[in-house]
Design a protein around this motif. Structure first.
Motif, PDB file in Angstrom:
ATOM      1  N   GLY A 129       0.786  -1.218   0.000  1.00  0.00           N
ATOM      2  CA  GLY A 129       0.000   0.000   0.000  1.00  0.00           C
ATOM      3  C   GLY A 129       0.815   1.263   0.000  1.00  0.00           C
ATOM      4  N   SER A 130       0.184   2.326   0.439  1.00  0.00           N
ATOM      5  CA  SER A 130       0.766   3.668   0.414  1.00  0.00           C
ATOM      6  C   SER A 130       2.062   3.733   1.211  1.00  0.00           C
ATOM      7  CB  SER A 130      -0.232   4.672   0.986  1.00  0.00           C
ATOM      8  OG  SER A 130      -1.479   4.603   0.328  1.00  0.00           O
ATOM      9  N   PHE A 131       2.937   4.640   0.806  1.00  0.00           N
ATOM     10  CA  PHE A 131       4.192   4.921   1.499  1.00  0.00           C
ATOM     11  C   PHE A 131       5.092   3.688   1.610  1.00  0.00           C
ATOM     12  CE2 PHE A 131       0.795   7.591   3.381  1.00  0.00           C
ATOM     13  CZ  PHE A 131       1.178   8.819   2.856  1.00  0.00           C
ATOM     14  N   GLY A 132       5.043   2.836   0.586  1.00  0.00           N
ATOM     15  CA  GLY A 132       5.905   1.656   0.579  1.00  0.00           C
ATOM     16  C   GLY A 132       5.593   0.660   1.673  1.00  0.00           C
ATOM     17  N   THR A 133       4.329   0.581   2.063  1.00  0.00           N
ATOM     18  CA  THR A 133       3.926  -0.327   3.140  1.00  0.00           C
ATOM     19  C   THR A 133       3.700  -1.736   2.594  1.00  0.00           C
ATOM     20  OG1 THR A 133       2.884   1.491   4.340  1.00  0.00           O
ATOM     21  CG2 THR A 133       2.218  -0.740   4.943  1.00  0.00           C
ATOM     22  N   ARG A 134       4.289  -2.725   3.257  1.00  0.00           N
ATOM     23  CA  ARG A 134       4.126  -4.133   2.891  1.00  0.00           C
ATOM     24  C   ARG A 134       3.867  -4.954   4.158  1.00  0.00           C
ATOM     25  NH1 ARG A 134       8.442  -0.971   1.618  1.00  0.00           N
ATOM     26  NH2 ARG A 134      10.083  -2.560   1.647  1.00  0.00           N
ATOM     27  N   SER A 135       3.003  -5.921   4.046  1.00  0.00           N
ATOM     28  CA  SER A 135       2.740  -6.808   5.184  1.00  0.00           C
ATOM     29  C   SER A 135       2.472  -8.209   4.682  1.00  0.00           C
ATOM     30  CB  SER A 135       1.551  -6.304   6.016  1.00  0.00           C
ATOM     31  OG  SER A 135       0.361  -6.308   5.257  1.00  0.00           O
ATOM     32  N   TYR A 136       2.994  -9.199   5.416  1.00  0.00           N
ATOM     33  CA  TYR A 136       2.858 -10.603   5.040  1.00  0.00           C
ATOM     34  C   TYR A 136       2.577 -11.418   6.304  1.00  0.00           C
ATOM     35  CZ  TYR A 136       5.526  -8.605   1.175  1.00  0.00           C
ATOM     36  OH  TYR A 136       5.970  -7.797   0.166  1.00  0.00           O
ATOM     37  N   THR A 137       1.637 -12.342   6.178  1.00  0.00           N
ATOM     38  CA  THR A 137       1.283 -13.216   7.290  1.00  0.00           C
ATOM     39  C   THR A 137       1.134 -14.642   6.795  1.00  0.00           C
ATOM     40  OG1 THR A 137       0.110 -11.474   8.506  1.00  0.00           O
ATOM     41  CG2 THR A 137      -0.448 -13.747   9.055  1.00  0.00           C
ATOM     42  N   GLY A 138       1.727 -15.571   7.516  1.00  0.00           N
ATOM     43  CA  GLY A 138       1.545 -16.991   7.247  1.00  0.00           C
ATOM     44  C   GLY A 138       1.178 -17.701   8.536  1.00  0.00           C
ATOM     45  N   ARG A 139       0.180 -18.549   8.451  1.00  0.00           N
ATOM     46  CA  ARG A 139      -0.320 -19.201   9.662  1.00  0.00           C
ATOM     47  C   ARG A 139      -0.695 -20.642   9.352  1.00  0.00           C
ATOM     48  NH1 ARG A 139      -5.352 -19.979  11.839  1.00  0.00           N
ATOM     49  NH2 ARG A 139      -5.563 -19.833  14.105  1.00  0.00           N
ATOM     50  N   VAL A 140      -0.194 -21.579  10.153  1.00  0.00           N
ATOM     51  CA  VAL A 140      -0.485 -23.000   9.960  1.00  0.00           C
ATOM     52  C   VAL A 140      -0.922 -23.595  11.292  1.00  0.00           C
ATOM     53  CG1 VAL A 140       0.416 -25.246   9.297  1.00  0.00           C
ATOM     54  CG2 VAL A 140       1.212 -23.202   8.103  1.00  0.00           C
ATOM     55  N   ASN A 141      -2.059 -24.290  11.265  1.00  0.00           N
ATOM     56  CA  ASN A 141      -2.579 -24.953  12.464  1.00  0.00           C
ATOM     57  C   ASN A 141      -2.747 -26.445  12.175  1.00  0.00           C
ATOM     58  OD1 ASN A 141      -4.091 -24.637  15.219  1.00  0.00           O
ATOM     59  ND2 ASN A 141      -5.432 -25.899  13.965  1.00  0.00           N
ATOM     60  N   TYR A 142      -2.324 -27.266  13.127  1.00  0.00           N
ATOM     61  CA  TYR A 142      -2.488 -28.717  12.978  1.00  0.00           C
ATOM     62  C   TYR A 142      -3.075 -29.277  14.261  1.00  0.00           C
ATOM     63  CZ  TYR A 142      -1.537 -33.668  12.338  1.00  0.00           C
ATOM     64  OH  TYR A 142      -1.675 -35.032  12.230  1.00  0.00           O
ATOM     65  N   GLU A 143      -4.132 -30.061  14.101  1.00  0.00           N
ATOM     66  CA  GLU A 143      -4.801 -30.639  15.258  1.00  0.00           C
ATOM     67  C   GLU A 143      -5.128 -32.096  14.968  1.00  0.00           C
ATOM     68  OE1 GLU A 143      -8.641 -29.708  18.180  1.00  0.00           O
ATOM     69  OE2 GLU A 143      -8.023 -28.297  16.626  1.00  0.00           O
ATOM     70  N   LYS A 144      -4.717 -32.965  15.865  1.00  0.00           N
ATOM     71  CA  LYS A 144      -5.015 -34.380  15.735  1.00  0.00           C
ATOM     72  C   LYS A 144      -5.070 -35.015  17.114  1.00  0.00           C
ATOM     73  CE  LYS A 144      -3.703 -38.691  13.437  1.00  0.00           C
ATOM     74  NZ  LYS A 144      -2.753 -39.369  12.514  1.00  0.00           N
ATOM     75  N   GLY A 145      -6.203 -35.626  17.414  1.00  0.00           N
ATOM     76  CA  GLY A 145      -6.361 -36.287  18.704  1.00  0.00           C
ATOM     77  C   GLY A 145      -6.174 -35.318  19.853  1.00  0.00           C
ATOM     78  N   LYS A 146      -5.225 -35.602  20.704  1.00  0.00           N
ATOM     79  CA  LYS A 146      -4.978 -34.786  21.885  1.00  0.00           C
ATOM     80  C   LYS A 146      -4.018 -33.631  21.636  1.00  0.00           C
ATOM     81  CE  LYS A 146      -5.766 -38.644  25.120  1.00  0.00           C
ATOM     82  NZ  LYS A 146      -5.187 -39.416  26.253  1.00  0.00           N
TER      83      LYS A 146
END
Length: 615
Positions: free
Chosen positions: A182-199
């Protein structure tokens, strides 16, 4: 200014017209289950303190990579001093100051931030680091408005903000990737990983944000890279073990004021957190033991460098021995402090530097909650403090909640809060004074909540009076000037909130705070109004936010400058397919020129566009 405000309201209402698709209704305040007000899960109607809840959908609606700006829209009387487009910075002249009901501080150490109930603050200055809290890591936020020291100890004078980390709710793999520019050279990055199995359940998130800055006269660039990992194990039906690790590495260039712009005031700061918790849930006994260790390293081009830590253990158990009664017993032990150096200072100005300073504090607290006739809920509590520097102190609290009928709820509370002197107050620089006592405050409030029968409309009004004493201030009458417990304030006000979400229509949130304060403080406007409307148009969704501020003192000088301003922000998203969404965030669409703190202009119109992919 009035025309700007009316135009903002017009844009807000315009977003409510048209053909709206059905939205799932949310749970309104009385039926929400909260954990922050009592150290255990309870209906909000049974909690005697004023509490606001911001869930995951609210955080997503705001579009902010940082969690704190999203709170302003949903918490009456909460003011946040923003500075950069994507961050806040640290040190003198930076942003991130939080004010609730006009209570803040410089540094910002009268509002307590917690993560999963564990206190988070810098070991030397005792203030939270705003750039360390990311929306991707948080499931919900619960905010106590008013004194919260009986349960949570030091710094919870104006309130407590509990960031509850995400625990996952899907079996197998899930996550998302998000990128924006975006404006004024703004950059943002997000990565999210969730793993659920049993307990087992684990969550890994990575955030990166950067901006070139919007100041033409100075360097106000900012960069932050953060990592968060959480692991949960359900050992038994009533036993859960949780561990998490957090790291945030930021670079902030302080731009200076308009009259004294800066180009090379670089501030590097690394913040980290390690926590381990064991929770037990039973019919008769429930509670937790929580271990935490917060640490940080700061290095400024001005010559200031520091290493600090804040570590401790929280242990509490809720006893359900008599029908309708819960007794909470808890012990909190903390050790905080650090070491700072600044070789650019002359010896007489470097008092207390190059020496490690630590403070130990052990608190014991008791809270009794009693429900009578299924309508009246009474809360009595007391905390005994034992601090290695100032000795012992006592903090009591009382509250009641009365469910008049299915539509109306009455709350009354009176509680004491405190802030222990920080390392910088006691030991660093010439004003240091190792004979300081804790700051204290009494908060008295009365609140009424009204819900329509179908529970699509909720209205809340709270009247409050706060009395602060023994505030640590610089006393210029001594030579050299020293920190002393000479300050005081008397704040009174009214806060209100309306939430409206009919089936198949829009979601509207309105909140307003009127503050009558006796002292000239920053980030405490006389009138503070927020409105947010969320609507759907087929695959499009629009979130419109209007903020109106009247009577904000943006300087502590004798000739303070009171300002008014209006902001209009919009968040437009388009759901291409179920897993892919495009978004546009447009802030300050009225191009308002304003300074929350004198000498530091805020950005004009700025726009960010990006994509979010769920999997």
């Amino acid at each position: 200014m009035k025309n700007r405000f009316l135009y903002g309201v017009f844009c807000l209402l315009l977003g409510l017209s048209g053909s709206l698709s059905a939205q799932e209704t949310d749970t309104l305040g009385l039926d929400q289950v909260v954990v922050t007000g009592t150290r255990m899960a309870k209906l909000a109607s049974q909690v005697t303190s004023s509490i606001s809840v911001i869930d995951k959908s609210n955080l997503k609606e705001s579009g902010h990579i940082n969690v704190l700006p999203a709170l302003v829209r949903h918490v009456p009387g909460l003011m946040l001093n923003e500075r950069s487009l994507v961050g806040f910075g640290v040190g003198p002249g930076s942003g991130g100051n939080i004010s609730i009901r006009g209570i803040s501080g410089t540094p910002n150490n009268r509002i307590l931030v917690l993560i999963d109930g564990q206190p988070q603050f810098m070991g030397i200055f005792s203030h939270p680091i705003a750039d360390a809290y990311h929306s991707s890591d948080i499931e919900r936020v619960e905010v106590i408005r008013g004194a919260a020291s009986v349960l949570y100890g030091s710094n919870a004078m104006g309130g407590a903000i509990n960031l509850i980390t995400d625990k996952g709710n899907e079996e197998g793999w899930s996550g998302n990737l998000q990128a924006g520019m975006g404006s004024f050279g703004t950059r943002s990055y997000t990565g999210r990983v969730n793993y659920e199995k049993g307990k087992w359940q684990s969550l890994l998130s990575v955030n990166s944000s950067k901006t070139d800055g919007y100041r033409d006269d100075a360097n106000d660039s900012f960069e932050n890279n953060a990592l968060f990992y959480k692991l949960n194990y359900q050992a038994k039906e009533d036993i859960r073990i949780a561990a998490d690790f957090q790291l945030s590495d930021a670079i902030y260039f302080h731009p200076g004021t308009l009259s004294s712009p800066l180009s090379d005031d670089r501030r590097d700061y690394l913040r980290g957190r390690v926590a381990l918790g064991l929770e037990n849930q039973g019919d008769k006994i429930s509670g937790a033991v929580l271990f935490y260790h917060n640490f940080g390293e700061h290095q400024f081009t001005s010559g200031f460098e520091s290493t600090d830590s804040n570590q401790g253990i929280n242990f509490y158990q809720n006893l359900h021995l008599i029908p309708g009664q819960t007794i909470t017993l808890g012990v909190d032990h903390s050790r905080f402090g650090g070491e700072a150096i600044n070789e650019s200072l002359p010896p007489q100005a470097a008092a207390g530097l190059d020496v490690s300073h630590r403070i130990n504090q052990t608190d014991v607290y008791l809270q009794i909650q009693q429900s009578l006739w299924e309508k009246l809920h009474v809360n009595l509590g007391v905390r005994e403090i034992n601090n290695s520097q100032f000795g012992k102190s006592t903090v009591p609290g009382f509250g009641l909640s009365y469910e008049i009928n299915q539509r109306n709820l009455l709350k009354i509370s009176s509680a004491k809060a405190f802030r222990s002197p920080s390392v910088v107050d006691l030991y660093l620089f010439p004003p240091a004074n190792d004979e300081l006592n804790p700051e204290t405050m009494w908060n008295h409030e009365l609140g009424l909540t009204h819900v329509l029968p179908d529970q699509h409309l909720e209205m809340e009004v709270v009247v409050y009076y706060t009395k602060g004493d023994n505030l640590i201030q610089l006393d210029p009458s001594t030579a050299p000037p020293r920190n002393r417990n000479t300050g005081a304030f008397r704040n009174k006000g009214i806060e209100s909130q309306v939430r409206y979400r009919p089936v198949g229509m829009f979601h509207l949130v309105f909140n307003y705070n009127y503050l009558d304060g006796t002292d000239n403080v920053l980030f405490a406007p006389k009138h503070h109004l927020n409105m947010q409307a969320s609507t759907n148009f087929g695959k499009f969704s629009v979130v419109t936010f209007v903020q109106q501020i009247f009577g904000l003192n943006n300087s502590l000088g004798t000739e303070s400058n009171s300002i008014d301003y209006t902001l209009l922000n919009m968040n437009l998203t388009y759901q291409l397919i179920e897993e892919v969404k495009f978004y546009v965030l447009a802030n300050n669409l009225l191009d308002t020129s304003y300074q929350m703190e004198s000498g530091y202009p805020m950005p004009g119109i700025n726009i960010t566009a990006g994509i979010n992919v769920e999997f």
